[in-house]
Scaffold this active site. Sequence first.
Site, short mmCIF file in Angstrom:
data_model
loop_
_atom_site.label_atom_id
_atom_site.label_comp_id
_atom_site.label_asym_id
_atom_site.label_seq_id
_atom_site.Cartn_x
_atom_site.Cartn_y
_atom_site.Cartn_z
CG HIS A 1 -2.16 -0.97 1.38
ND1 HIS A 1 -2.58 -1.40 2.31
CD2 HIS A 1 -2.88 -0.95 0.18
CE1 HIS A 1 -3.82 -2.05 2.22
NE2 HIS A 1 -4.05 -1.81 0.77
CB CYS B 1 -2.50 0.70 8.86
SG CYS B 1 -0.88 0.59 7.59
N1 ARG Z 1 -3.51 -7.11 6.36
C1 ARG Z 1 -3.73 -5.89 5.79
C2 ARG Z 1 -3.88 -5.97 4.35
O1 ARG Z 1 -3.02 -6.57 3.99
C3 ARG Z 1 -3.18 -4.73 6.29
C4 ARG Z 1 -3.50 -3.49 5.69
C5 ARG Z 1 -2.80 -2.22 6.26
N2 ARG Z 1 -3.10 -0.94 5.92
C6 ARG Z 1 -2.73 0.05 5.07
N3 ARG Z 1 -3.36 1.17 4.94
N4 ARG Z 1 -1.51 -0.17 4.80
O2 ARG Z 1 -4.87 -5.51 3.69
#
Ligand code: ARG
Length: 282
Positions: free
Chosen positions: A168, A264
């Site tokens: 992300h 996050c």
């Molecule tokens: N386990 C989650 C996923 O892979 C973690 C999300 C983290 N969120 C972020 N905004 N980076 O989607």
Amino acid sequence: MVRSSPILMCPPRHFEVSYRINPWMEPGHVVVDRDRAQAQWHALRELLAQWAEVVELEPAPGFPDMVFTANAGLVLGRRVVVSCFYHEERKGESPYFLRFFESRGFEIEPLPESIFFEGAGDALFDRGKPRLWAGSGWRTDRRGHAWLSRILGCEVLGLELVDPRFYHLDTCFCPLNDGSLLYYPAAFSEDSQRLIAAHVPAEQRVAVEAQDALSFSCNAVNIDRVVVLHAASAALRKTLEQRGFSIRVTPLDEFLKAGGSAKCLTLKLHEELAVPAGKSAP
Ligand code: ARG
């Protein structure tokens, strides 16, 4: 003191690592200590509550990643684009986020069909210029960027993520309130590194080393002059302090097991386009 945007958080009552949708997640090998996760989450919540109202969303059983509210959607003014998740495992979170935004009176901007978009996890407003940085490569569909630009009425700069550990945009990129940028260059394609360099002057770029990147230092929450993060090396801390930021470190390693950290776990519920230097707000 000026209160900043309210922040959406979702308590980790159902948080666990039970599937693998990024390389950090190792179900069967890594077990989440839920009490510890709750304690770390509450410590983050208390810290942020010093500067912002924290709004809590009720977690839903069966959706362990719902704690990562950055992925609820992208807010601008009273409008919101609710996420359409790439992975099956997270798709069921969207109706909960949608209901939340509706209950707060947000105007919902429906995404074009078959476009994946993971909200503020992959779309971050620049804090110095009226523009949006949008990631793609792992989750969010690049084809959505032009649409975002149209409906938000601002420039969208697309960045391609190339390292699966930084899946992300907010895992490796954090625009700061003084218009500078905290980021990990190696997470981006060479073209995207060039695009960043072409838009953010060298003195405004804070490139972190691998060690800081891997401890999610770019996944920081910036409120006014405070930067809240899971960890920062002495060098990074010094660089940010020299820029006038005050650093608050709060451990979030239980959430790193799912590939997430401070930023996050939060979503700012009020976002505005930056006003370019020299112009005053309308
Ligand atoms: N386990 C989650 C996923 O892979 C973690 C999300 C983290 N969120 C972020 N905004 N980076 O989607």
